[in-house]
Enzyme design. Sequence first.
Site, PDB file in Angstrom:
ATOM      1  N   PHE A 154       0.819  -1.223   0.000  1.00 41.47           N
ATOM      2  CA  PHE A 154       0.000   0.000   0.000  1.00 41.47           C
ATOM      3  C   PHE A 154       0.847   1.264   0.000  1.00 41.47           C
ATOM      4  O   PHE A 154       0.381   2.324  -0.424  1.00 41.47           O
ATOM      5  CB  PHE A 154      -0.944   0.010   1.222  1.00 41.47           C
ATOM      6  CG  PHE A 154      -0.288   0.470   2.500  1.00 41.47           C
ATOM      7  CD1 PHE A 154      -0.141   1.825   2.783  1.00 41.47           C
ATOM      8  CD2 PHE A 154       0.205  -0.444   3.433  1.00 41.47           C
ATOM      9  CE1 PHE A 154       0.473   2.258   3.948  1.00 41.47           C
ATOM     10  CE2 PHE A 154       0.823  -0.024   4.598  1.00 41.47           C
ATOM     11  CZ  PHE A 154       0.957   1.331   4.850  1.00 41.47           C
ATOM     12  N   LYS A 178      -1.036  -7.142  -9.257  1.00 39.79           N
ATOM     13  CA  LYS A 178      -2.023  -7.208  -8.163  1.00 39.79           C
ATOM     14  C   LYS A 178      -1.627  -6.142  -7.153  1.00 39.79           C
ATOM     15  O   LYS A 178      -0.747  -6.333  -6.309  1.00 39.79           O
ATOM     16  CB  LYS A 178      -1.987  -8.607  -7.530  1.00 39.79           C
ATOM     17  CG  LYS A 178      -3.256  -9.092  -6.889  1.00 39.79           C
ATOM     18  CD  LYS A 178      -3.698  -8.472  -5.611  1.00 39.79           C
ATOM     19  CE  LYS A 178      -2.864  -8.454  -4.392  1.00 39.79           C
ATOM     20  NZ  LYS A 178      -3.358  -7.423  -3.444  1.00 39.79           N
ATOM     21  N   GLU A 181      -4.879  -3.797  -1.973  1.00 38.03           N
ATOM     22  CA  GLU A 181      -6.332  -3.548  -1.961  1.00 38.03           C
ATOM     23  C   GLU A 181      -6.683  -2.294  -1.164  1.00 38.03           C
ATOM     24  O   GLU A 181      -7.807  -1.826  -1.199  1.00 38.03           O
ATOM     25  CB  GLU A 181      -7.088  -4.774  -1.423  1.00 38.03           C
ATOM     26  CG  GLU A 181      -6.794  -5.154   0.030  1.00 38.03           C
ATOM     27  CD  GLU A 181      -5.558  -6.050   0.197  1.00 38.03           C
ATOM     28  OE1 GLU A 181      -4.539  -5.798  -0.486  1.00 38.03           O
ATOM     29  OE2 GLU A 181      -5.615  -6.960   1.025  1.00 38.03           O
ATOM     30  N   SER A 231       5.285  -6.936   3.502  1.00 36.14           N
ATOM     31  CA  SER A 231       5.856  -7.234   4.814  1.00 36.14           C
ATOM     32  C   SER A 231       6.642  -8.546   4.766  1.00 36.14           C
ATOM     33  O   SER A 231       6.400  -9.393   3.895  1.00 36.14           O
ATOM     34  CB  SER A 231       4.735  -7.317   5.845  1.00 36.14           C
ATOM     35  OG  SER A 231       3.811  -8.302   5.435  1.00 36.14           O
ATOM     36  N   CYS A 286       9.459   1.940   3.427  1.00 35.53           N
ATOM     37  CA  CYS A 286      10.364   0.835   3.776  1.00 35.53           C
ATOM     38  C   CYS A 286      11.779   1.343   3.984  1.00 35.53           C
ATOM     39  O   CYS A 286      12.622   0.633   4.507  1.00 35.53           O
ATOM     40  CB  CYS A 286      10.344  -0.210   2.684  1.00 35.53           C
ATOM     41  SG  CYS A 286      10.878   0.470   1.127  1.00 35.53           S
ATOM     42  N   GLU A 386       8.971  -4.156  13.190  1.00 33.84           N
ATOM     43  CA  GLU A 386       8.765  -3.032  12.260  1.00 33.84           C
ATOM     44  C   GLU A 386       7.459  -2.342  12.662  1.00 33.84           C
ATOM     45  O   GLU A 386       6.414  -2.985  12.714  1.00 33.84           O
ATOM     46  CB  GLU A 386       8.644  -3.555  10.818  1.00 33.84           C
ATOM     47  CG  GLU A 386       8.435  -2.433   9.818  1.00 33.84           C
ATOM     48  CD  GLU A 386       8.278  -2.939   8.379  1.00 33.84           C
ATOM     49  OE1 GLU A 386       7.661  -3.992   8.163  1.00 33.84           O
ATOM     50  OE2 GLU A 386       8.758  -2.230   7.469  1.00 33.84           O
TER      51      GLU A 386
HETATM   52  P1  NAD Z   1       1.482  -6.527   3.109  1.00 34.74           P
HETATM   53  O1  NAD Z   1       2.504  -7.601   3.240  1.00 34.74           O
HETATM   54  O2  NAD Z   1       0.341  -6.511   4.054  1.00 34.74           O
HETATM   55  O3  NAD Z   1       0.832  -6.570   1.635  1.00 34.74           O
HETATM   56  C1  NAD Z   1       1.621  -6.631   0.474  1.00 34.74           C
HETATM   57  C2  NAD Z   1       0.834  -7.363  -0.610  1.00 34.74           C
HETATM   58  O4  NAD Z   1       0.567  -8.684  -0.163  1.00 34.74           O
HETATM   59  C3  NAD Z   1      -0.522  -6.714  -0.911  1.00 34.74           C
HETATM   60  O5  NAD Z   1      -0.731  -6.726  -2.300  1.00 34.74           O
HETATM   61  C4  NAD Z   1      -1.504  -7.606  -0.179  1.00 34.74           C
HETATM   62  O6  NAD Z   1      -2.756  -7.682  -0.808  1.00 34.74           O
HETATM   63  C5  NAD Z   1      -0.828  -8.960  -0.214  1.00 34.74           C
HETATM   64  N1  NAD Z   1      -1.171  -9.790   0.949  1.00 34.74           N
HETATM   65  C6  NAD Z   1      -1.595  -9.362   2.169  1.00 34.74           C
HETATM   66  N2  NAD Z   1      -1.813 -10.426   2.984  1.00 34.74           N
HETATM   67  C7  NAD Z   1      -1.518 -11.531   2.267  1.00 34.74           C
HETATM   68  C8  NAD Z   1      -1.535 -12.919   2.565  1.00 34.74           C
HETATM   69  N3  NAD Z   1      -1.898 -13.383   3.767  1.00 34.74           N
HETATM   70  N4  NAD Z   1      -1.158 -13.787   1.598  1.00 34.74           N
HETATM   71  C9  NAD Z   1      -0.773 -13.340   0.386  1.00 34.74           C
HETATM   72  N5  NAD Z   1      -0.746 -12.024   0.057  1.00 34.74           N
HETATM   73  C10 NAD Z   1      -1.105 -11.128   0.983  1.00 34.74           C
HETATM   74  O7  NAD Z   1       2.277  -5.141   3.135  1.00 34.74           O
HETATM   75  P2  NAD Z   1       1.666  -3.686   3.182  1.00 34.74           P
HETATM   76  O8  NAD Z   1       1.123  -3.448   4.542  1.00 34.74           O
HETATM   77  O9  NAD Z   1       0.798  -3.429   2.005  1.00 34.74           O
HETATM   78  O10 NAD Z   1       2.987  -2.815   2.964  1.00 34.74           O
HETATM   79  C11 NAD Z   1       3.859  -2.467   3.998  1.00 34.74           C
HETATM   80  C12 NAD Z   1       5.003  -3.450   4.123  1.00 34.74           C
HETATM   81  O11 NAD Z   1       5.721  -3.506   2.882  1.00 34.74           O
HETATM   82  C13 NAD Z   1       6.026  -3.023   5.158  1.00 34.74           C
HETATM   83  O12 NAD Z   1       6.457  -4.192   5.831  1.00 34.74           O
HETATM   84  C14 NAD Z   1       7.158  -2.432   4.331  1.00 34.74           C
HETATM   85  O13 NAD Z   1       8.425  -2.463   4.938  1.00 34.74           O
HETATM   86  C15 NAD Z   1       7.115  -3.311   3.133  1.00 34.74           C
HETATM   87  N6  NAD Z   1       7.732  -2.665   1.993  1.00 34.74           N
HETATM   88  C16 NAD Z   1       8.958  -3.115   1.605  1.00 34.74           C
HETATM   89  C17 NAD Z   1       9.597  -2.517   0.543  1.00 34.74           C
HETATM   90  C18 NAD Z   1      10.937  -2.986   0.105  1.00 34.74           C
HETATM   91  O14 NAD Z   1      11.368  -2.573  -0.954  1.00 34.74           O
HETATM   92  N7  NAD Z   1      11.629  -3.843   0.830  1.00 34.74           N
HETATM   93  C19 NAD Z   1       8.985  -1.459  -0.144  1.00 34.74           C
HETATM   94  C20 NAD Z   1       7.722  -1.040   0.265  1.00 34.74           C
HETATM   95  C21 NAD Z   1       7.110  -1.658   1.342  1.00 34.74           C
END
Ligand code: NAD
Length: 501
Positions: A154, A178, A181, A231, A286, A386
């Site tokens: 997000f 994808k 959401e 994450s 991040c 985090e």
């Molecule tokens: P998230 O892990 O909740 O979601 C990321 C994606 O995974 C979304 O598209 C979501 O729909 C999907 N998802 C969520 N739950 C899932 C599940 N149980 N099974 C499969 N897919 C699932 O992350 P977020 O809250 O959207 O974003 C923040 C996180 O992203 C933080 O941990 C941040 O550090 C990380 N991030 C990392 C980088 C990097 O380059 N390392 C960059 C941006 C964000």
Amino acid sequence: MTAMTMPAVSHWIDGKPRPGTGGRFGPIFDPALGRQVRSVPLAGEAEIAEAIASAAAAFPAWRDASMAKRLTIMFAFRELLNARKAELAELITEEHGKVLSDALGEIARGQEVVEFALGFPHLTKGEYSENVSTGVDVYSLRQPLGVVGVISPFNFPAMVPLWFVPVAIAAGNTVVLKPSEKDPSAAIWIAGLFAEAGLPPGVLTVLHGDKQAVDGLLEHPDVASISFVGSTPIAKYVYETGTRNGKRVQALGGAKNHMLVLPDADLDLVADSAVNAGFGSAGERCMAISVIVAVEPVADVLIEKIAQRMATLRVGDGRRGCDMGPLVTEQHRDKVASYLDIASQDGATIVVDGRGIQVDGDPNGFWLGPTLIDNVPTTSRVYTEEIFGPVLSIVRVASYEQGVALINGNQYGNGTAIFTNDGGAARRFQNEVTVGMIGINVPIPVPVAYFSFGGWKDSLFGDVKAYGAAGFHFFTREKAVTSRWLDPSHGGINLGFPQNA
Ligand code: NAD
């Protein structure tokens, strides 16, 4: 309007909007208003199959499209994006909450990758060796993978898709994106702009959804690779499931970025940098700095300077020229705020408390002001987890060595920064620290588009970073060709292993 009658965003399949039909929908909030503004379809089996089938059908023609055609489309997209970025920024601010200037900043970093992707013909070049054996030549080609999946978080609804989509498309793949959401409209806007730029239907598909859509991409035999950002627990799951299913996977995970401050550093520069890197985008980056590791005796003076600057920050609706916006959802705001209770229980000192802050915005918004916590024990969850919000922790250490040991002992290795005027110390730090992206007197060291982005340890699963030459290689595979043109003198049967002659 009730949640049931909310307008819904559409998927983007076959080059046009495709309303969701799976029956499941999720809410999209305007975090500065604290209310739902539209809903998002959560793809079911039929939509997932349709999206992947459309991308698979588009692949052969796109793979064979000339480089000149692919370049023309990518160039047109770059021009349209540059001309209309203000529209995209408004959408990002509406659904994510970050302030408009910051939304424009993420678009600029995404646009850089589009510009990098314009140089793709250079990266597709193979190598050629003439006469490796008598009359035999060997050469290599880089070819696209097929249908590639991109799953984004997000916090950068435009930039993270743009880390992958332009590179994958330029390389000749078709993409199923994808997006998160929570703020999916940016992805649809980008797909519409690519269509305007002349991208054929099916080359870029946007499929909205949750775990079911992710699992659909991870399991489908027609999906060749997965680029995931999110994450750490989900990144690990995506990496393990995707590779088990035979896919190439790059899965970028979470972070806990430390800023090591040596006693000789310019503390005004450090304080400015800490505030910018800790509270920009409400800490939902991040590469945000979340821990300041202060090598004593700097902590007391530094804390005073940081607190002075924090007092000047205007928190509020990102459309009103504020410095910092709300958090993305109420649930996330409450989770971030809960770390302040943990900090108090664990004996840390809350220097600036962001709860109950006065804001320039709707009282129902998902607000939490900038927060500064001193003396955070490294055993506390405030340090080990985090937080992903506007919470900056201070950990005091006695020496450079203690600071580096702390950073290297952390499970994450995304970004880190050292602040010092000692070139030798900085050089030693870049050599010793087990983190993928290092800043030297630079707090958010996000590499430019012609380098590559990615962390170490639990911040990246897989070997290949995003964008740059590494990103391009991720989306192509090499083929080696050994060729000989008919020469009657080389005829005859020989069952031995081919050897040079
Ligand atoms: P998230 O892990 O909740 O979601 C990321 C994606 O995974 C979304 O598209 C979501 O729909 C999907 N998802 C969520 N739950 C899932 C599940 N149980 N099974 C499969 N897919 C699932 O992350 P977020 O809250 O959207 O974003 C923040 C996180 O992203 C933080 O941990 C941040 O550090 C990380 N991030 C990392 C980088 C990097 O380059 N390392 C960059 C941006 C964000």
